[in-house]
Design a protein around this motif. Structure first.
Motif, PDB file in Angstrom:
ATOM      1  N   GLY A   1     -97.116  70.188  35.088  1.00 33.77           N
ATOM      2  CA  GLY A   1     -96.976  71.540  35.787  1.00 33.77           C
ATOM      3  C   GLY A   1     -95.620  71.599  36.602  1.00 33.77           C
ATOM      4  O   GLY A   1     -94.853  70.377  36.459  1.00 33.77           O
ATOM      5  N   TYR A   2     -95.494  72.680  37.031  1.00 27.33           N
ATOM      6  CA  TYR A   2     -93.919  72.571  38.082  1.00 27.33           C
ATOM      7  C   TYR A   2     -94.382  73.170  39.259  1.00 27.33           C
ATOM      8  O   TYR A   2     -95.368  74.010  39.515  1.00 27.33           O
ATOM      9  CB  TYR A   2     -93.271  73.760  37.388  1.00 27.33           C
ATOM     10  N   GLY A   3     -93.985  72.481  40.283  1.00 23.13           N
ATOM     11  CA  GLY A   3     -94.156  73.030  41.638  1.00 23.13           C
ATOM     12  C   GLY A   3     -92.748  73.189  42.551  1.00 23.13           C
ATOM     13  O   GLY A   3     -91.648  72.778  42.005  1.00 23.13           O
ATOM     14  N   ARG A   4     -92.706  74.123  43.494  1.00 23.87           N
ATOM     15  CA  ARG A   4     -91.502  74.594  44.315  1.00 23.87           C
ATOM     16  C   ARG A   4     -92.031  74.546  45.680  1.00 23.87           C
ATOM     17  O   ARG A   4     -93.042  75.171  46.206  1.00 23.87           O
ATOM     18  CB  ARG A   4     -91.029  75.826  43.877  1.00 23.87           C
ATOM     19  N   GLN A   5     -91.357  73.670  46.467  1.00 23.90           N
ATOM     20  CA  GLN A   5     -91.518  73.779  47.862  1.00 23.90           C
ATOM     21  C   GLN A   5     -90.941  74.790  48.666  1.00 23.90           C
ATOM     22  O   GLN A   5     -89.748  74.917  48.357  1.00 23.90           O
ATOM     23  CB  GLN A   5     -91.112  72.340  48.561  1.00 23.90           C
ATOM     24  N   LEU A   6     -91.675  75.652  49.239  1.00 24.43           N
ATOM     25  CA  LEU A   6     -91.273  76.819  50.002  1.00 24.43           C
ATOM     26  C   LEU A   6     -90.675  76.253  51.491  1.00 24.43           C
ATOM     27  O   LEU A   6     -89.697  76.822  52.007  1.00 24.43           O
ATOM     28  CB  LEU A   6     -91.927  77.929  50.247  1.00 24.43           C
ATOM     29  N   LYS A   7     -91.354  75.426  52.040  1.00 21.57           N
ATOM     30  CA  LYS A   7     -91.205  74.962  53.352  1.00 21.57           C
ATOM     31  C   LYS A   7     -91.442  73.105  52.994  1.00 21.57           C
ATOM     32  O   LYS A   7     -92.167  72.807  52.062  1.00 21.57           O
ATOM     33  CB  LYS A   7     -91.927  75.199  54.464  1.00 21.57           C
ATOM     34  N   PRO A   8     -91.002  72.550  54.086  1.00 23.46           N
ATOM     35  CA  PRO A   8     -91.375  71.024  53.904  1.00 23.46           C
ATOM     36  C   PRO A   8     -92.735  70.747  53.825  1.00 23.46           C
ATOM     37  O   PRO A   8     -93.343  69.821  53.318  1.00 23.46           O
ATOM     38  CB  PRO A   8     -90.851  70.436  55.127  1.00 23.46           C
ATOM     39  N   THR A   9     -93.659  71.554  54.105  1.00 17.34           N
ATOM     40  CA  THR A   9     -95.184  71.308  54.235  1.00 17.34           C
ATOM     41  C   THR A   9     -95.859  72.500  53.488  1.00 17.34           C
ATOM     42  O   THR A   9     -97.118  72.313  53.222  1.00 17.34           O
ATOM     43  CB  THR A   9     -95.629  71.544  55.802  1.00 17.34           C
ATOM     44  N   LEU A  10     -95.162  73.240  52.514  1.00 18.94           N
ATOM     45  CA  LEU A  10     -95.803  74.247  51.537  1.00 18.94           C
ATOM     46  C   LEU A  10     -95.185  74.394  50.413  1.00 18.94           C
ATOM     47  O   LEU A  10     -93.971  74.346  50.394  1.00 18.94           O
ATOM     48  CB  LEU A  10     -95.704  75.666  52.396  1.00 18.94           C
ATOM     49  N   ALA A  11     -95.989  74.396  49.520  1.00 17.29           N
ATOM     50  CA  ALA A  11     -95.621  74.462  48.086  1.00 17.29           C
ATOM     51  C   ALA A  11     -96.411  75.282  47.099  1.00 17.29           C
ATOM     52  O   ALA A  11     -97.764  75.248  47.485  1.00 17.29           O
ATOM     53  CB  ALA A  11     -95.511  72.918  47.449  1.00 17.29           C
ATOM     54  N   LEU A  12     -95.841  75.968  46.318  1.00 20.11           N
ATOM     55  CA  LEU A  12     -96.617  76.776  45.270  1.00 20.11           C
ATOM     56  C   LEU A  12     -96.412  75.930  43.975  1.00 20.11           C
ATOM     57  O   LEU A  12     -95.383  75.272  43.692  1.00 20.11           O
ATOM     58  CB  LEU A  12     -95.901  77.982  44.976  1.00 20.11           C
ATOM     59  N   GLU A  13     -97.444  75.867  43.024  1.00 24.55           N
ATOM     60  CA  GLU A  13     -97.688  75.056  41.887  1.00 24.55           C
ATOM     61  C   GLU A  13     -98.096  75.901  40.714  1.00 24.55           C
ATOM     62  O   GLU A  13     -99.192  76.795  40.957  1.00 24.55           O
ATOM     63  CB  GLU A  13     -98.357  73.822  42.232  1.00 24.55           C
ATOM     64  N   LEU A  14     -97.733  75.505  39.426  1.00 25.06           N
ATOM     65  CA  LEU A  14     -98.369  76.219  38.376  1.00 25.06           C
ATOM     66  C   LEU A  14     -98.660  74.908  37.385  1.00 25.06           C
ATOM     67  O   LEU A  14     -97.738  74.353  36.902  1.00 25.06           O
ATOM     68  CB  LEU A  14     -97.774  77.351  37.677  1.00 25.06           C
ATOM     69  N   ASP A  15     -99.921  74.817  37.123  1.00 28.86           N
ATOM     70  CA  ASP A  15    -100.172  73.705  36.047  1.00 28.86           C
ATOM     71  C   ASP A  15    -101.078  74.354  34.764  1.00 28.86           C
ATOM     72  O   ASP A  15    -101.624  75.426  34.828  1.00 28.86           O
ATOM     73  CB  ASP A  15    -101.237  72.566  36.698  1.00 28.86           C
TER      74      ASP A  15
END
Length: 174
Positions: free
Chosen positions: A71-85
Motif C-alpha cells: 500500500g501507499y500512505g500519506r500523513q495529513l498531520k504527524p498523528t493522522l494518516a490516510l492509507e490505501l492497501d
C-alpha cells in the motif's frame, strides 16, 4: 486480514510478543532536527484471521488464511494518516479473494495507534468489511514495523459475521 506469521512456531510468536513491550520502551534516536519529516510511505503487510464466527454460527479458531497487502500512505498531520492497501487472500494455500483496503490511522501515542480500515473485496464478489483495530509500532529512522489487532465484520451483504485478525506490517517513509 492481518497476521502473525502463520509459519512461525507458536513458541517464537509468544517470545516475540513477550519482548514487544521492552522494545517499545526504548526511546527512538532523533534524526536531524532541521530535516523535514517525511509524509509519504509505502507499506507491506501479512495478516491472518485468528478467530471467526459466521452469521448465526459457532466460533471457530484460526482460519488457515494469509492476506498479503502492499500500500501507499500519506500523513495529513504527524498523528493522522490516510492509507490505501491492496492484495490477495489465500485460504489453506488456495487463492480466495482480492481486496482494496482504504483506511485512516490515528497515532495517539508514539508507539500505539488506532486504525479504521474498510476492506472491499472485489474478486470473486464485491463486499464491505469493517476493520477497526489497534496497533503497536516502533520507529527505526524511516522504517516502522507494526503489529495490529482488528475486529472484522463483513457487512456489505446484510448478514454480518465477526472475526479477529492480526497483521504484521512494515512501513517505509520517503
Amino acid at each position: 486480514m492481518r497476521a502473525v506469521l502463520p509459519f512461525v512456531p507458536m513458541r517464537r510468536a509468544r517470545l516475540a510478543l513477550a519482548l514487544l513491550p521492552a522494545a517499545l520502551a526504548v526511546p527512538c534516536g532523533a534524526g536531524d532536527p532541521g530535516a523535514p519529516a517525511p509524509v509519504n510511505y509505502v507499506a507491506g503487510f501479512l495478516g491472518t484471521t485468528l478467530g471467526y464466527r459466521p452469521p448465526g454460527g459457532p466460533w471457530d479458531g484460526w482460519q488457515h488464511d494469509a492476506t498479503t497487502l502492499v500500500g501507499y500512505g500519506r500523513q495529513l498531520k504527524p498523528t493522522l494518516a490516510l492509507e490505501l492497501d491492496l492484495g490477495p487472500t489465500w485460504v489453506s494455500g488456495r487463492y480466495s479473494s482480492f481486496s482494496l483496503t482504504p483506511g485512516v490511522v490515528w497515532s495517539f501515542h508514539p508507539n500505539v495507534y488506532a486504525a479504521a480500515r474498510f476492506a472491499v473485496p472485489v474478486d470473486p464478489e464485491l463486499n464491505l468489511v469493517l476493520l477497526p483495530g489497534i496497533g503497536v509500532c516502533r520507529p527505526f529512522g524511516r522504517v516502522l514495523p507494526t503489529l495490529e489487532l482488528n475486529l472484522s465484520s463483513a457487512v456489505g451483504r446484510g448478514d454480518p459475521d465477526l472475526g479477529f485478525t492480526l497483521t504484521a506490517g512494515l512501513l517505509v517513509f520517503f
